[in-house]
Scaffold this active site. Sequence first.
Site, mmCIF file in Angstrom:
data_model
loop_
_atom_site.group_PDB
_atom_site.id
_atom_site.type_symbol
_atom_site.label_atom_id
_atom_site.label_comp_id
_atom_site.label_asym_id
_atom_site.label_seq_id
_atom_site.Cartn_x
_atom_site.Cartn_y
_atom_site.Cartn_z
ATOM 1 N N ASP A 138 0.876 -1.176 0.000
ATOM 2 C CA ASP A 138 0.000 0.000 0.000
ATOM 3 C C ASP A 138 0.916 1.230 0.000
ATOM 4 O O ASP A 138 2.139 1.118 -0.196
ATOM 5 C CB ASP A 138 -0.979 -0.045 1.177
ATOM 6 N N HIS A 139 0.342 2.399 0.259
ATOM 7 C CA HIS A 139 1.128 3.646 0.243
ATOM 8 C C HIS A 139 2.195 3.664 1.344
ATOM 9 O O HIS A 139 3.209 4.338 1.210
ATOM 10 C CB HIS A 139 0.195 4.857 0.397
ATOM 11 N N CYS B 101 3.373 -3.246 4.075
ATOM 12 C CA CYS B 101 2.448 -2.182 4.472
ATOM 13 C C CYS B 101 3.077 -1.496 5.685
ATOM 14 O O CYS B 101 4.292 -1.585 5.890
ATOM 15 C CB CYS B 101 1.045 -2.708 4.738
ATOM 16 N N GLY B 102 2.273 -0.783 6.470
ATOM 17 C CA GLY B 102 2.846 -0.074 7.604
ATOM 18 C C GLY B 102 3.416 -1.016 8.651
ATOM 19 O O GLY B 102 4.535 -0.839 9.130
ATOM 20 N N GLY C 84 2.811 -4.708 8.362
ATOM 21 C CA GLY C 84 2.873 -6.083 7.839
ATOM 22 C C GLY C 84 1.699 -6.925 8.298
ATOM 23 O O GLY C 84 1.376 -7.949 7.696
ATOM 24 N N GLY D 216 -1.746 -6.310 8.641
ATOM 25 C CA GLY D 216 -2.989 -6.333 7.857
ATOM 26 C C GLY D 216 -2.822 -7.141 6.583
ATOM 27 O O GLY D 216 -3.727 -7.892 6.179
ATOM 28 N N ASN E 123 8.233 -22.727 8.834
ATOM 29 C CA ASN E 123 6.852 -22.439 8.401
ATOM 30 C C ASN E 123 6.653 -22.545 6.896
ATOM 31 O O ASN E 123 5.519 -22.452 6.421
ATOM 32 C CB ASN E 123 6.416 -21.053 8.882
ATOM 33 N N ARG F 298 6.826 0.809 8.377
ATOM 34 C CA ARG F 298 6.823 1.802 9.449
ATOM 35 C C ARG F 298 7.417 1.235 10.746
ATOM 36 O O ARG F 298 7.647 1.976 11.697
ATOM 37 C CB ARG F 298 5.395 2.296 9.702
ATOM 38 N N HIS G 189 7.915 -30.337 10.325
ATOM 39 C CA HIS G 189 7.214 -29.095 9.992
ATOM 40 C C HIS G 189 6.252 -29.276 8.824
ATOM 41 O O HIS G 189 5.558 -28.344 8.439
ATOM 42 C CB HIS G 189 8.215 -27.991 9.668
HETATM 43 C C1 RB5 Z 1 -2.035 2.199 6.481
HETATM 44 O O1 RB5 Z 1 -2.220 3.373 7.159
HETATM 45 C C2 RB5 Z 1 -1.850 1.050 7.467
HETATM 46 O O2 RB5 Z 1 -3.010 0.798 8.164
HETATM 47 C C3 RB5 Z 1 -1.416 -0.186 6.722
HETATM 48 O O3 RB5 Z 1 -0.266 0.106 5.979
HETATM 49 C C4 RB5 Z 1 -1.043 -1.400 7.549
HETATM 50 O O4 RB5 Z 1 -0.156 -1.073 8.576
HETATM 51 C C5 RB5 Z 1 -2.138 -2.255 8.004
HETATM 52 O O5 RB5 Z 1 -1.932 -3.328 8.583
#
Ligand code: RB5
Length: 136
Positions: free
Chosen positions: A8-9, A66-67, A69, A71, A100, A110, A134
């Site tokens: 995502d962004h 993502c931010g 990982g 989600g 795994n 992030r 495993h």
């Molecule tokens: C985006 O703001 C954030 O929610 C997404 O990147 C992620 O961290 C979700 O799990």
Amino acid sequence: MKAIVGSDHAGINGRKDAIEVLHNRGWDVDERGPKTAEEKADYPDVAHQIATAVTAGEAELGVLVCGTGQGMAMTANRYSGVRAAVITDEFTAEMARAHNNANIACFGERVIGPEKIVAHLQTFLDTPFEGGRHEG
Ligand code: RB5
């Protein structure tokens, strides 16, 4: 060897760096996600695309950034045949493969930043599945 990488962004830098790692190792790479960090993207939409490609056999490996990982992994793991692991350090990178047999590596840009995403992805790619107890 075919991989598909999405973000995502919040994960664009890690996505670009992961693609470079894979290209340098000879992987053919497809890419999904927004072109810039200003273009907001819903992470489940991208995770669905990568998980669908992996379950369909269009790619043997997926990488999601993502931010956090989290989600991405939660969404991808809804798919039968997907084993998506959130990788936070060298140990989880190694275990995600060795124990795994993960077929989608998920990273939180992030949380750990692009440099560590590169390092942990290298470890993930260098580690074979141990099989044995495993399996299954
Ligand atoms: C985006 O703001 C954030 O929610 C997404 O990147 C992620 O961290 C979700 O799990």
